[in-house]
Write a protein that holds these residues in place. Sequence first.
Motif, PDB file in Angstrom:
ATOM      1  N   UNK A 153      11.336  52.936  56.796  1.00 39.00           N
ATOM      2  CA  UNK A 153      12.467  52.326  56.362  1.00 39.00           C
ATOM      3  C   UNK A 153      11.836  51.687  55.271  1.00 39.00           C
ATOM      4  N   UNK A 154      12.516  51.795  53.955  1.00 38.60           N
ATOM      5  CA  UNK A 154      11.808  51.171  52.642  1.00 38.60           C
ATOM      6  C   UNK A 154      11.294  49.718  52.903  1.00 38.60           C
ATOM      7  N   UNK A 155      12.454  48.876  53.418  1.00 36.43           N
ATOM      8  CA  UNK A 155      12.011  47.330  53.209  1.00 36.43           C
ATOM      9  C   UNK A 155      10.981  47.076  54.603  1.00 36.43           C
ATOM     10  N   UNK A 156      11.078  47.842  55.599  1.00 40.93           N
ATOM     11  CA  UNK A 156      10.004  47.898  56.732  1.00 40.93           C
ATOM     12  C   UNK A 156       8.630  48.066  56.263  1.00 40.93           C
ATOM     13  N   UNK A 157       8.546  49.148  55.240  1.00 37.79           N
ATOM     14  CA  UNK A 157       7.303  49.527  54.802  1.00 37.79           C
ATOM     15  C   UNK A 157       6.694  48.738  53.743  1.00 37.79           C
ATOM     16  N   UNK A 158       7.541  48.271  53.014  1.00 38.17           N
ATOM     17  CA  UNK A 158       7.031  47.480  51.988  1.00 38.17           C
ATOM     18  C   UNK A 158       6.904  46.053  52.421  1.00 38.17           C
ATOM     19  N   UNK A 159       7.051  45.725  53.898  1.00 40.84           N
ATOM     20  CA  UNK A 159       6.719  44.287  54.324  1.00 40.84           C
ATOM     21  C   UNK A 159       5.180  44.052  54.230  1.00 40.84           C
ATOM     22  N   UNK A 160       4.509  45.447  54.064  1.00 46.86           N
ATOM     23  CA  UNK A 160       2.890  45.348  53.967  1.00 46.86           C
ATOM     24  C   UNK A 160       2.622  44.446  52.808  1.00 46.86           C
ATOM     25  N   UNK A 161       3.541  45.149  51.724  1.00 49.68           N
ATOM     26  CA  UNK A 161       3.075  44.448  50.345  1.00 49.68           C
ATOM     27  C   UNK A 161       3.294  42.826  50.494  1.00 49.68           C
ATOM     28  N   UNK A 162       4.372  42.523  51.017  1.00 49.86           N
ATOM     29  CA  UNK A 162       4.501  41.170  51.122  1.00 49.86           C
ATOM     30  C   UNK A 162       3.406  40.355  51.939  1.00 49.86           C
ATOM     31  N   UNK A 163       2.957  41.206  52.812  1.00 51.59           N
ATOM     32  CA  UNK A 163       2.044  40.522  53.659  1.00 51.59           C
ATOM     33  C   UNK A 163       0.694  40.421  52.674  1.00 51.59           C
ATOM     34  N   UNK A 164       0.317  41.412  51.883  1.00 52.69           N
ATOM     35  CA  UNK A 164      -0.813  41.360  51.022  1.00 52.69           C
ATOM     36  C   UNK A 164      -0.824  40.436  49.953  1.00 52.69           C
TER      37      UNK A 164
ATOM     38  N   UNK B  52      11.909  48.139  69.398  1.00 51.96           N
ATOM     39  CA  UNK B  52      12.314  48.628  67.941  1.00 51.96           C
ATOM     40  C   UNK B  52      13.379  49.885  68.018  1.00 51.96           C
ATOM     41  N   UNK B  53      13.508  50.190  69.289  1.00 51.23           N
ATOM     42  CA  UNK B  53      14.387  51.453  69.359  1.00 51.23           C
ATOM     43  C   UNK B  53      15.988  51.258  68.958  1.00 51.23           C
ATOM     44  N   UNK B  54      16.172  50.078  68.924  1.00 52.54           N
ATOM     45  CA  UNK B  54      17.717  49.623  68.419  1.00 52.54           C
ATOM     46  C   UNK B  54      17.817  49.942  66.997  1.00 52.54           C
ATOM     47  N   UNK B  55      16.751  50.139  66.425  1.00 43.13           N
ATOM     48  CA  UNK B  55      16.656  50.468  64.869  1.00 43.13           C
ATOM     49  C   UNK B  55      17.112  51.796  64.458  1.00 43.13           C
ATOM     50  N   UNK B  56      16.682  52.694  65.577  1.00 40.71           N
ATOM     51  CA  UNK B  56      16.951  54.066  65.403  1.00 40.71           C
ATOM     52  C   UNK B  56      18.419  54.344  65.371  1.00 40.71           C
ATOM     53  N   UNK B  57      19.002  55.153  64.137  1.00 42.57           N
ATOM     54  CA  UNK B  57      20.248  55.535  64.205  1.00 42.57           C
ATOM     55  C   UNK B  57      20.617  56.808  64.431  1.00 42.57           C
TER      56      UNK B  57
ATOM     57  N   UNK C 294      15.672  55.527  60.556  1.00 36.96           N
ATOM     58  CA  UNK C 294      15.252  54.084  60.982  1.00 36.96           C
ATOM     59  C   UNK C 294      16.207  53.036  60.240  1.00 36.96           C
ATOM     60  N   UNK C 295      16.540  52.102  60.653  1.00 31.75           N
ATOM     61  CA  UNK C 295      17.082  50.978  60.038  1.00 31.75           C
ATOM     62  C   UNK C 295      15.866  49.764  59.752  1.00 31.75           C
ATOM     63  N   UNK C 296      16.407  48.870  58.703  1.00 30.96           N
ATOM     64  CA  UNK C 296      15.522  47.745  58.519  1.00 30.96           C
ATOM     65  C   UNK C 296      15.542  46.831  59.755  1.00 30.96           C
ATOM     66  N   UNK C 297      14.304  46.231  60.279  1.00 31.83           N
ATOM     67  CA  UNK C 297      14.255  45.267  61.252  1.00 31.83           C
ATOM     68  C   UNK C 297      15.109  44.036  60.920  1.00 31.83           C
ATOM     69  N   UNK C 298      16.017  43.500  61.501  1.00 33.46           N
ATOM     70  CA  UNK C 298      16.921  42.431  61.257  1.00 33.46           C
ATOM     71  C   UNK C 298      16.087  41.017  60.966  1.00 33.46           C
TER      72      UNK C 298
END
Length: 544
Positions: free
Chosen positions: A299-310, A515-520, A526-530
């Motif tokens: 999910x876009x925001x989950x993936x971009x969390x790597x950039x935040x980490x970087x 994380x399975x609760x994120x699956x729609x 997949x949804x964003x991790x809350x």
Amino acid sequence: MRQGMNSGLTPPPLEDIWENICEDIESRFHLSPNYDIMLEIKGEGSSEPSDIWLTHVDGTRLRVNAKAYHKEPDMVMAVLTREAMFTARPSCFHEDVWFDIAAEVGRQTLVGSRFAKRYELMWAQFRKEELIEGAVVYNPVKLFVALYELANSAGIEGLVRRIRQAAQHNVPFSRTAAIRYVRSFVMEYVVPLSSLEAMITEILLRNPTTPGKEIARRVRTTETWVSNTVVRLRRRGVLRLFERVSLQSVGIKICRLVLSSPEPSLCYNLIKDYPFLYSWDRVVVGRPGIVATVCIPNQRENITSIRTLGRIASAAGIEFQSFEAWKVGCASSFQGYNPEIRQWDIDWKLLRFQAEHIHRQGIEFPFPYQTADEHEQPLDDVDAAILVAFSQGNTTVRAIRQVVRKRQQEVARRLSALRKSGVIRLIAEVHHVGLDETAIVTSDNPATARVLEAIAQSLPYAYVHLDPGGALFMRTCLPRGGSAALGRALSAVREPPEIRATVSDGLGAWSLSRFIHLWNPASMRWRKYDRLDEWATNLRSRIQ
């Protein structure tokens, strides 16, 4: 090894048994057990295995239940062997772990008898599996039984010999250090392979679903011989075949993060609370730091969390590299295994020549990649529940049915479909063949990546993936000293890759159930991790 007593016969006097056991231990292990223990027969108690197991040396006395002594002499013999071995403990070695070594020596007196399994059950009851320092699983019964499968009695004898040598130099072993030492001894124990065993292992590492008939054709033997060899290799712990959920097939992005800093603790502090952290390795040779594996719901925001980490890493002075597993593949070659000396004898000079030639001529050797998400599968809520149950160790239809509460036929049908589509895959691993060194090889240069793709196909085992930008990440298992040898072989490349030798250091909190609760199931997305924003805020305040 001394044979046990026969149940139903009158056992010899306790003193004679004890003396014989002590003599066996002294001869076999070159240790000094206590011959002067006073043995007594007591009338109270029972012959239940648990009561027999609790028999122990108390100061200078050892009391044996009379009923057990006459009805269960073999079990008593094993426990007396354990206690005699325990009295020979080197003072530098922690008593808890030495007890397990002594328990294994006692167990070996029962191997091949109907009492062996009862003894193991008692041992497991009183010595539970535990997690050491949050990363190392210690299950003494499984560990020592595995060592016996690998090497019979020579395994425990070799371990005790190493401990005895350490004691001569007054090397102290705390409980944690003793557990880590014993575990590493077993995990790194090397078993020799014949040429045919090596060939079969290589074939299954490349493709664990290869039919026995096809393997037999390639190695020029019978299908029955192949089947028996695979069973033998699995029983000894050399070859491991198991099923695993392919996370990438259900939209979980896998990335490798390489963090480098003169202070490796900064890298760990940065990554330890990352929600999608699966595991991390510590760099032991190369630039200090860690190599982490993260699994991120797509999910876009989950993936971009790597950039935040970087960005936070860069602000803290930590070098940060990210490699998304876009194209993945593995290769295996046992050509460097010499069955005559039953050791690895890789021709590193030839690999250096090949690397130079490939780089100079621009030759390409196609690597067996598969695009990681090209077979991404849709899942409804029942499929998702089955995968969670499967990932938690419920691998049979019956076990899964008890978790998901569906009819047996439906569970069987869905499980079969998940296997057929590749969501659940058969995995092959090899252990105890001398591949004790893990090297991480990285490069963002296309020409260097081509060389690595070719060289990887000549290494004992290599897992390779390319990220969308063409950067290459490789994890390879090598014999000791292999990281340095591989570095020398690749040193002539114009832009050599970076090579780090690593050791596994810990597991994150990641699990499919988390994380399975994120699956729609409705949108099949997949949804964003809350709690992602909360994590980023906390990390910034802690690091800055």
